[in-house]
Every structure is written in structure tokens, then in C-alpha cells.
Design an enzyme around this catalytic site. Structure first.
Site, PDB file in Angstrom:
ATOM      1  N   HIS A 100       0.838  -1.210   0.000  1.00 54.30           N
ATOM      2  CA  HIS A 100       0.000   0.000   0.000  1.00 54.30           C
ATOM      3  C   HIS A 100       0.871   1.259   0.000  1.00 54.30           C
ATOM      4  O   HIS A 100       0.726   2.132  -0.863  1.00 54.30           O
ATOM      5  CB  HIS A 100      -0.922  -0.027   1.233  1.00 54.30           C
ATOM      6  N   GLU A 101       1.797   1.329   0.942  1.00 58.58           N
ATOM      7  CA  GLU A 101       2.669   2.516   1.012  1.00 58.58           C
ATOM      8  C   GLU A 101       3.562   2.605  -0.222  1.00 58.58           C
ATOM      9  O   GLU A 101       3.876   3.693  -0.699  1.00 58.58           O
ATOM     10  CB  GLU A 101       3.510   2.506   2.292  1.00 58.58           C
ATOM     11  N   HIS A 115       1.743   4.479  -2.870  1.00 55.67           N
ATOM     12  CA  HIS A 115       1.881   5.938  -2.672  1.00 55.67           C
ATOM     13  C   HIS A 115       3.249   6.404  -3.163  1.00 55.67           C
ATOM     14  O   HIS A 115       3.377   7.437  -3.821  1.00 55.67           O
ATOM     15  CB  HIS A 115       1.777   6.270  -1.176  1.00 55.67           C
ATOM     16  N   GLU A 129      -4.630   7.932  -2.840  1.00 53.04           N
ATOM     17  CA  GLU A 129      -5.170   6.691  -2.291  1.00 53.04           C
ATOM     18  C   GLU A 129      -5.512   5.714  -3.420  1.00 53.04           C
ATOM     19  O   GLU A 129      -5.437   4.492  -3.226  1.00 53.04           O
ATOM     20  CB  GLU A 129      -6.399   7.007  -1.435  1.00 53.04           C
TER      21      GLU A 129
END
Lengths: 496, 496
Positions: A261-262, A265, A291
Site C-alpha cells: 500500500h505505502e 503511494h 489513495e
């Protein structure tokens, strides 16, 4: 380039230098700082932010905006001027004394919220939250809005998106999610999450996630991975984009899916065009688009069947005791278990948007004086029961769970759900141009990342969020893509 | 406190905020930054330094100095005003354009030096070094001096110490060291350094050094330990003082003695009086006094017999394979082997000051136009041969080994030798008040650290270096203490 344009870019570089120093202090405060260093460091952060704010609202800035607005022929400078003008106008509308008081209130409120959460005592936090809501209502008036006061706050996080849009897409999304949830609850084909259990050493989890980050194209020479309690991604500049993660040796999902997830980003920030370096355009265009990138990689890639078709063997080799004998299908179903839960950040893919809608509805009502702060704990629990069928036994697991309101962030939550819908819509478009399942099942991530860079990352703030959605997908925000994705995926898992 | 005093302290706080942000960026650049982040970060450092410089030389600063100089009744403010006045005067004497060019030259020269060192090609570096020397000669003229131009540069690092002092103490020290070195070379009782060999895992070295740091009183809640190629200590403020170290799994001495050395620097910064927080007085008073603290702990404590009488058992338990069978005395002698070597930072206790004298003599001659930059490689090698009896086979191991000149630091080197003499002089005074050998051999460091805090640390920059020496030891700088210490220690080891 004209001399005045060069001077303008020099001023932006100063702003960027303050920004980088501030981001570094934040990163350090969350990862490395010794306990006793925190107090003095908070003053440093406050000082640097104030300096940056001074530049944003300076007469010099106003001069450049006025001089360059209608005269520059450089596309990047044009957009940078627009961005600076918007910041200038919005920041100047708030009286400086009021802004300073608000900054102090924010930092105090976060500490009080922490205490209130620990003690499970909403009344401690209530007077602070009341003040924060009052400030935000006043700010919304200063900034102005057309139909709904809350739109002025939404604009901070998702420019172009209004309550009108949300009120169109959320009910439809909610209806579909509720229907699916009913079917899932009634299903006879439920995954067995207990197969996830077992000790999985940190070092092995780390090795696996670093493998995946490298495959995704996260560039470790322009970033690094550290450990924190609350994982995050932070861009000091496009050549220094750091991520953090948390390891739970009894549940690998936190580290594996959290890091991916990170990483999503981080890929966004690392792949912004070098042409935007040193300007305020050199970052993600909105919280929602950001997001969309993290959720794209986390949900659409790393929680997919295709991903594990390719990665399960390696994964098993890192934790042979736990998974050697577990069939891929059981594993895949287990990591995608749907189960209403109390805490937003622990929610599964399907129930997550429901958590967001609850917050959105409460915020919208608060800002428009339809409910009062004192009503929140009760309303929260009612809505949890209504949307998810469960009621928090404590406020700690209810209205006190998120830090956002304590930091004065009203209007932020919707961007989580928007990002999810954006991701599904991007996924649908991308899938027309390439066979995502095939690529992922062969471990070929480059075409996927390149597509995201070409269509989204490179632009930074050169395009507004809805502009990107329409340019890329040739239509407006459409929640059907998320609904269809979830229906296909969970219909297969839960057999409906 | 008067309003103007409060305003002055507020200005100092801004300066401290810039300082802390700058120190954090330095720390990060040396420990954590990804490769691609370095270029942009250099600009951030330059920007922050310029901002700090602007405050130091501002009209506002001048106003406070003039207003407060003869009127304040607050002792700390009085000293802070003096410190600010000195910075103001010195910085204002250099034309701003010249200063900026010099800063650019410095950063370029460091890169060129690195290349020249790698390629072992002094001629690459020579034109840059010539310019750096010219700047420093001009700066010395701007700043002014009484007898020797080099004094103006010495003042930057060791205020109060002049070439007159150095020319008094260095020859005497050199004579004694040379005599001892002759005896050591002729000795029949030489330690066997080969007993140091053997693989010593990093984690075990780390565990041992952390034990020692804790015993010394290094406060990990106001600091942290990281890994770097070049170990250092850095104070972000007195509550965040970080150290770094390097692990060589085939030679524990780098990590053990290096960490204790940096720990000595860190104790100084951690134990400055809280009353000085937020002022430019809240740091070590000079490079020499700082080095006295690191060398005190490294040499006088951790290389002593007493230290190992207490610590050898624990140490052995961390590396049983290597040291279980090695008698304490053989170990002690081996870690104190004296052997002339080419590289300053690898030199033993006894030959170290000779490396410093060579640099001092060359710098002094350069600044006074007695030699030219082009002569340096040859002169360096001649002096190495004269002082240490060895000649560097390459310039990389000779004149190009240190970064200091590339950074424009002329006048810095003497503080290493001064610090060593200060440490010996402090050690002598302390020993009159307590039995250091007994305390150390019982592992009782608190009385020692407290003595250093009471007599030195707490004052920060409230006292000048020579003021501290005289207040603490009741006499002027006296090299005899160092000579006596070395004579006693090495006489015992080498049996002379």
C-alpha cells in the site's frame, strides 16, 4: 525564460527547501527521534511551517502571481502560478491570529485525543472537538462555497469533488455493498482465516516485502523502508520518497499488504516528471488520487488471485512451516475474508467504504449544524449498527478511533472512498489496454507501473483529480466499476 | 525579564530552530539518505545555513547587541550577547558575495578532493586548494590578528589559543614523544597485535558498546546510535544528541573505541545546563574542549588497564572464541600497541600528536606564504619521514588523506592535539580528587561523569576554553601532563 520567471522559480525553491526540511523532521519524529527530543522538535516544525506559510502569503508571491498569471507562456509556470494563487487566496482569507490559535489548538487536541482514547473518555475530547468544528465552520465561511458549507472543506483534500458528487455515488455504492454483505453473511462457502495463524519471523516478512517492492519498481536509491507504529509514505522530494511499515510476527498481513500500500503511494511520488521539481506541482494532486494508487497496488494487485499464482511459492519458501501444506486457493480465500469489524484501518476491502460513509455523514451534519459534537458517540454507534450490523462496545473502538478530527481534518475521510472508486475505474480502463491478470500472474509489473506513470504519476499537480479521471477513463466518476470488481471477486470467493 | 530580553531570546530561538533543522539534515545525509536524495538535499542545507547566517548578521541582531550589551543583568543573556556580537562582527567583515562564492567553492572542492584522493592525483585538487588558501588568507586579514595571520583562523576553532601557545607546547611535546618512540622501537617487550584477530560478529560488538555507553551515562532517551562509514557525534539539541559508529567484524577496535570516543562528545552535549537551551551557548565551547571529552573517555578510560580489569570478562563473553584463552595483560598490551602509521585517524595514542604537528606546521607556513600549495605533497612526505620515520608511498596515504582542507578548515587540526593535552590536564586534576583507577576498575563511572559535568559540560559556551582549563586545573595549558601520562603508561607496556 524571462528574468521574472526565474525569480519566481527561485522563490518556489525556497518554499520547497522549507517543505523538505519540514518533511524530514516529520519523518524523523515518527521513526528515529529519541523521546526527549520531541518537545523541542515540535517547535522546529512549527517554525518551519510558519516560514513556509509566510512565503505562500507574501507580497512577493502576490507580485509574481499578478505579473505572471496572464503573461507566462511556460505551461509549468502557468500551473504553478495557479497553484500558488489558490494557496495565497485561501491562506490570506484566514486572519493570521486565528490561524496561529488554530495551529496551537490542533497540536493540543491531538494530545488530548490520545489521552481520551486511552481512557475511553469522550468527554475529555469533546470541548476540543467542539472548538475544532467551530474553526472549520468559520474557515469554510472565509473560503466560501456554493451549495454546502462542507464543500469548502472537501476542497482542501479533493478539489472539484462536492457533496453533490458524494451524495450521488455513496448511496448507490452503499446499496450494492449491503446486498453483497447480506449474501456473504448467508454464504455456505466461507474462507477459514485461522490458516493465517502461526509465527512468521520479521526478517522473513521483510525480505518478502522488499522483493515485492523491487518488482513493483519502487526505487530504493530514491527511498528507504523503516519501521513505525503507524505505517506511512512521505516524499521529501521525488528523489527521496520513504515508506515505513509494521511487522506483526503473528499476522503477516499488516506488513505485506501495508508495505505494498505505502509502496503504491511512493511510486506516485517517485515518478512525477522531473520538469516539476522544485515547484509545488511536484507532488500528488489530491488525497483521493494518492489513495487510488496505494489501493490499486494493495487491493487490485496484491490481494488478487493472479498475484498469488505467481508469488505463493516464494512466499511459502519464506514461511515453510506455516504455508507449505496450505493450498493456494485456501490461502487466497483467507486473505480476502469479509467480516464487519469495528476499526476502519483493519477493515476488509468490501466493508471499508461503509466506514468512510459513516464518517462522511457525521462530518457533513456537524459542519452544517444538523448534529452537535455531544451527539457523536451515540450517532456513531447507531450508524455502525445500521451499516455494518455491529455496535462498538467502547468509544475507543468507536468515535475515538481515528486521529483525523483531532488534527482538524474535516473533509479528508471521503478521499479514502473516492480513491478506491478511482482505482477501480483506472483498473477497468487499464484492463482494456492490457491483460492485467496475465501480466500479474507472470510477475510482470513494469507495463502496469508504466501505464500508471504515463496516465497519472508524471503529471503531479499539473492536472486536478477529476481532470485525470476523465482524461484517463473518458468518463466521470462512476462507482459501478468498484461495485463490479467487488461483485466479481467476492461472488467467486463466497459463491454468490 | 525585560521585554527586549524576551524578544532577543525569541530571535535566538529562531536561530536554534534553523540550526536544529540543519543538523538533522546533516545527520540524515550521513546515515539514512538514499543516494538520489543527496543533490537536492545539499541545496536545502545551503538554504538553511544562509537563513541562519542572515539572522546572525541582521540589523535586528545588531540592535539587540547594542541595546543589551551594557544593560542586561542576566548572566546568560550577557554571555549570549557576547557570543552573538562576536559572530556578528566576524561574519559582517566578510563581504556577502565573497562568502557565497566561498561556500560554493567549499562544496565543489570536497567533491574534487574525493576524486583526487580516489585517483591519487594531487594536481586535480591543487587549483582548488590554492583558492581555498587564498580565501582563508583574505578572511584572516578581514578578521584581523596581532602577531600571526594564522591566529585569526585558529580563533574559529580554539578561541584564545594562538601560534605563540602552540609554538611553546608542541616542540616540548614532540621531543618527549620522539624520545619515547625511540625507546619503544628499541624495546624487547613488544605487544603482539595478532591476538586481536578473529571474526567478532557485529551484533556482539554492538551489544558490548551499548553496555559501555549506558555505563558511561549516555542517555539513550536523549540520543541514538546508528551506523556510518565515518563515525561522528551530532547535537540537534541537548535532548537529542546522536552518535554513529562503524563495525569491522575483523577488528573490534574501530567500533569499541570509536563509539566510546563519540560517546564522550555526546556526554558533553547532553549535560549542558538546561538554562542555556535555545541560545547559541548551548553547545561545546570549542573543538579542543570537545576533543578533550572524547579522548578522555576513549584513551584515559577505555584504553586503560583499570577499564579492562572490570570489563574483560564481559567482553570475553561476547567473543569467547577469540578471547577466552587470552590473558588480560596480553589483551591490554595489544590494544595499546604503538606503531608509526600513515593515516592519522588510525594512529595510536602516542604517535597521534605527531600527525597533528605536521599539519599545523604546513598550515601555518601556507597561510604565511612560506610555502606554496604545490610544495605540499613533497613537504608532507619529508615531515612524515622526519617525525614518524615512514614515508607515504602515495599522496592518497599522505597529503590527500584528510577532508579538512577541502572543506576550507584551516586552523582546525591543532584542536585535536590541544584536546589531548587538555584531557591529560583534566585527568591529573580529577585524580587528585578521586582515585580514578579504583573507580574505573570497579565500573563506577558516575563520579567521573559528574565531575566532568560539574567542571566542564554544564557551562556550554559560558566559558572560553582557556578559562575552563584555568578554572578547573588552576594553571595554564601544560603539556607535561600528557607527556607524564604517556610515559607512565607506555613505559610500563614497553618496559622503559
Amino acid at each position: 525564460m524571462r528574468k521574472i520567471e526565474q525569480e519566481f522559480l527561485n522563490l518556489l525553491k525556497q518554499q520547497a527547501a522549507y517543505q523538505e526540511a519540514t518533511m524530514l523532521t516529520y519523518w524523523d519524529m515518527r521513526t528515529k527521534i529519541p523521546n526527549n527530543g520531541v518537545e523541542q522538535r515540535s517547535e522546529v516544525v512549527g517554525f518551519l511551517s510558519e516560514k513556509q506559510h509566510q512565503i505562500e502569503t507574501s507580497d512577493q508571491m502576490k507580485y509574481f502571481i499578478d505579473e505572471l498569471k496572464d503573461t507566462t507562456e511556460d505551461g509549468v509556470i502557468q500551473k504553478a502560478v495557479e497553484e500558488c494563487e489558490e494557496n495565497y487566496e485561501r491562506n490570506r482569507k484566514i486572519p493570521i491570529a486565528e490561524y496561529k490559535d488554530y495551529v496551537m489548538l490542533q497540536s493540543k487536541s491531538e494530545a488530548i485525543w490520545q489521552e481520551a482514547r486511552e481512557k475511553d473518555d469522550f468527554t475529555l475530547f469533546q470541548p476540543y472537538l467542539e472548538k475544532l468544528v467551530d474553526y472549520n465552520k468559520r474557515f469554510a465561511e472565509y473560503w466560501g462555497y456554493k451549495d454546502n458549507k462542507y464543500d469548502a472543506l472537501l476542497h482542501n483534500f479533493e478539489p472539484g469533488v462536492t457533496t453533490k458528487t458524494l451524495d450521488q455515488v455513496f448511496p448507490e455504492l452503499r446499496k450494492s455493498l449491503s446486498e453483497m454483505l447480506t449474501k456473504i453473511n448467508a454464504s455456505n462457502s466461507k474462507p477459514d482465516p485461522s490458516v493465517m495463524n502461526g509465527h512468521f519471523p520479521k526478517n522473513d516478512q521483510e525480505a518478502f516485502t522488499i522483493d515485492v517492492l523491487n518488482e513493483m519498481g519502487y526505487d530504493f536509491s530514491s527511498g528507504r523502508l523503516d519501521e513505525t507504529i503507524h505505517p506511512f509514505a512521505i516524499a521529501l522530494n521525488m528523489n527521496d520518497v520513504r515508506i515505513t511499515t509494521r511487522y506483526d510476527e503473528n499476522d503477516f498481513r499488516m506488513a505485506v499488504f501495508g508495505t505494498i500500500h505505502e509502496g503504491g503511494h511512493a511510486l506516485y511520488e517517485q515518478n512525477i516528471s522531473q520538469k516539476l521539481a522544485g515547484t509545488p506541482l511536484a507532488t500528488g494532486t489530491s488525497m483521493g488520487i494518492h489513495e487510488s494508487q496505494s489501493l490499486f497496488w494493495e487491493n487490485f494487485i496484491s490481494r488478487s488471485k493472479a498475484f498469488w499464482e505467481n508469488h505463493y511459492k516464494t512466499f511459502q519458501s519464506y514461511a515453510p512451516k506455516n504455508f507449505q501444506k496450505l493450498p493456494l486457493d485456501d490461502f487466497y480465500r483467507a486473505i480476502n475474508e469479509v467480516k464487519p469489524s469495528l476499526i476502519r484501518i483493519e477493515a476488509d476491502e468490501l466493508t471499508y467504504p461503509l466506514h468512510i460513509m459513516i464518517r462522511y455523514e457525521l462530518e457533513n451534519a456537524l459542519i452544517n449544524d444538523e448534529v452537535s459534537v455531544g451527539d457523536l458517540p451515540g450517532l456513531w454507534n447507531e450508524k455502525m449498527n445500521e451499516y455494518l450490523g455491529i455496535t462498538p462496545p467502547t468509544n475507543r473502538e468507536g468515535v475515538l478511533q481515528d486521529i483525523h478530527w483531532a488534527g482538524g481534518d474535516f473533509g479528508y475521510f471521503p478521499s479514502y472512498a473516492l480513491g478506491y472508486m478511482y482505482a477501480a475505474q483506472f483498473h477497468n480502463t487499464m484492463n482494456k489496454e492490457m491483460d492485467i491478470h496475465k501480466l500479474v500472474s507472470e510477475g510482470k509489473f513494469d507495463p502496469i507501473r508504466n501505464w500508471l506513470t504515463d496516465h497519472i504519476h508524471q503529471y503531479g499537480k499539473m492536472k486536478k483529480p477529476l481532470e485525470i479521471i476523465e482524461d484517463v477513463t473518458q468518463e466521470k466518476l462512476n462507482p459501478d466499476y468498484l461495485v463490479n470488481y467487488l461483485h466479481d471477486k467476492y461472488g467467486a470467493i463466497y459463491n454468490f
